[in-house]
Design an enzyme around this catalytic site. Structure first.
Site, PDB file in Angstrom:
ATOM      1  CE1 TYR A  65      -3.790  -2.268   0.057  1.00  0.00           C
ATOM      2  CE2 TYR A  65      -2.843  -3.227   2.044  1.00  0.00           C
ATOM      3  CZ  TYR A  65      -3.765  -3.259   1.016  1.00  0.00           C
ATOM      4  OH  TYR A  65      -4.658  -4.299   0.941  1.00  0.00           O
TER       5      TYR A  65
ATOM      6  CG  ASN B 111      -9.655   2.305  -1.105  1.00  0.00           C
ATOM      7  OD1 ASN B 111     -10.206   1.200  -1.124  1.00  0.00           O
ATOM      8  ND2 ASN B 111      -8.342   2.435  -1.005  1.00  0.00           N
TER       9      ASN B 111
ATOM     10  CG  HIS C 189     -12.983  -7.589  -2.274  1.00  0.00           C
ATOM     11  ND1 HIS C 189     -12.676  -7.149  -3.538  1.00  0.00           N
ATOM     12  CD2 HIS C 189     -11.995  -7.109  -1.466  1.00  0.00           C
ATOM     13  CE1 HIS C 189     -11.545  -6.442  -3.489  1.00  0.00           C
ATOM     14  NE2 HIS C 189     -11.119  -6.406  -2.248  1.00  0.00           N
TER      15      HIS C 189
ATOM     16  CG  ASP D 263     -28.255  -2.323  -2.391  1.00  0.00           C
ATOM     17  OD1 ASP D 263     -27.978  -2.630  -3.567  1.00  0.00           O
ATOM     18  OD2 ASP D 263     -28.843  -3.091  -1.602  1.00  0.00           O
TER      19      ASP D 263
ATOM     20  CG  HIS E  64      -9.288  -0.751  -5.160  1.00  0.00           C
ATOM     21  ND1 HIS E  64      -9.865  -1.065  -3.949  1.00  0.00           N
ATOM     22  CD2 HIS E  64     -10.258  -0.879  -6.086  1.00  0.00           C
ATOM     23  CE1 HIS E  64     -11.139  -1.382  -4.147  1.00  0.00           C
ATOM     24  NE2 HIS E  64     -11.402  -1.265  -5.441  1.00  0.00           N
ATOM     25  CG  LEU E  65      -4.079   3.070  -1.684  1.00  0.00           C
ATOM     26  CD1 LEU E  65      -4.121   2.718  -0.217  1.00  0.00           C
ATOM     27  CD2 LEU E  65      -3.242   4.299  -1.931  1.00  0.00           C
ATOM     28  CB  SER E  66      -2.953  -2.879  -3.932  1.00  0.00           C
ATOM     29  OG  SER E  66      -4.271  -3.317  -3.647  1.00  0.00           O
TER      30      SER E  66
ATOM     31  NE  ARG F 255      -6.337  -8.770  -1.354  1.00  0.00           N
ATOM     32  CZ  ARG F 255      -6.626  -8.419  -0.090  1.00  0.00           C
ATOM     33  NH1 ARG F 255      -7.500  -7.483   0.151  1.00  0.00           N
ATOM     34  NH2 ARG F 255      -6.029  -9.015   0.921  1.00  0.00           N
TER      35      ARG F 255
HETATM   36  C1  DQA Z   1      -7.677  -1.885  -1.180  1.00  0.00           C
HETATM   37  C2  DQA Z   1      -7.725  -3.303  -1.776  1.00  0.00           C
HETATM   38  C3  DQA Z   1      -8.652  -4.194  -0.961  1.00  0.00           C
HETATM   39  O1  DQA Z   1      -8.666  -5.505  -1.510  1.00  0.00           O
HETATM   40  C4  DQA Z   1      -8.167  -4.287   0.473  1.00  0.00           C
HETATM   41  O2  DQA Z   1      -9.055  -5.064   1.240  1.00  0.00           O
HETATM   42  C5  DQA Z   1      -7.945  -2.953   1.090  1.00  0.00           C
HETATM   43  C6  DQA Z   1      -7.304  -1.906   0.299  1.00  0.00           C
HETATM   44  C7  DQA Z   1      -6.648  -0.997  -1.907  1.00  0.00           C
HETATM   45  O3  DQA Z   1      -6.732   0.224  -1.751  1.00  0.00           O
HETATM   46  O4  DQA Z   1      -5.747  -1.503  -2.565  1.00  0.00           O
HETATM   47  O5  DQA Z   1      -8.232  -2.733   2.262  1.00  0.00           O
HETATM   48  O6  DQA Z   1      -8.955  -1.290  -1.339  1.00  0.00           O
END
Ligand code: DQA
Length: 141
Positions: free
Chosen positions: A22, A73, A79, A86, A99-101, A110
């Protein structure tokens, strides 16, 4: 223009949480960068983080009354949460999932997002710049 940056569970631990996944920036550092970028682009940026699904839903409902868009985010709730999907679908303002990753380069669970289909778009894998690009996109709405 006012934009909500909404962070879901565990993102308060950024900086120390799996930095190899991250990055090393803290949540405050990311928020400050986004507030600065907002100023450059002429947007008032409000940042909020919660570890609680209901609080995230309340923040989305509330954003309907004052924000022109949301950068969201949802963390692990991405997931699993029908209720957050909703909520995104119920509000009439554009929401961009970030998402960061790169979630597609990680575990298979994921790869599924319950949120994406009701969002304007999605940016994943670019670290804090995922948020920055989403903010820029909302400013061009
Ligand atoms: C996340 C990716 C998700 O799978 C994970 O549960 C996170 C961070 C991301 O920003 O990469 O908490 O949302």
């Amino acid at each position: 223009m006012k934009i909500l940056i909404l962070h879901g569970p565990n993102l308060n631990l950024l900086g120390t949480r799996e930095p190899e996944v991250y990055g090393s920036l803290t949540l405050d550092e990311i928020n400050n960068k986004l507030i600065e970028l907002g100023k450059e682009l002429g947007a008032e940026v409000k940042c909020l983080q919660s570890n609680h699904e209901g609080a995230l839903i309340d923040a989305l409902h509330d954003a309907r009354t004052w924000a022109s868009g949301v950068v969201f985010n949802p963390g692990g709730y991405t997931h699993t949460s029908v209720a957050l999907r909703d909520a995104v679908s119920a509000i009439q303002i554009p929401v961009i999932e970030v998402h960061l990753s790169n979630v597609y380069a990680r575990e298979e669970f994921r790869h599924t997002s319950l949120i994406s289909a009701v969002c304007k778009g999605k940016i994943t894998g670019l670290g804090w710049k995922s948020y920055a690009l989403a903010l820029r996109a909302l400013m061009e709405e």
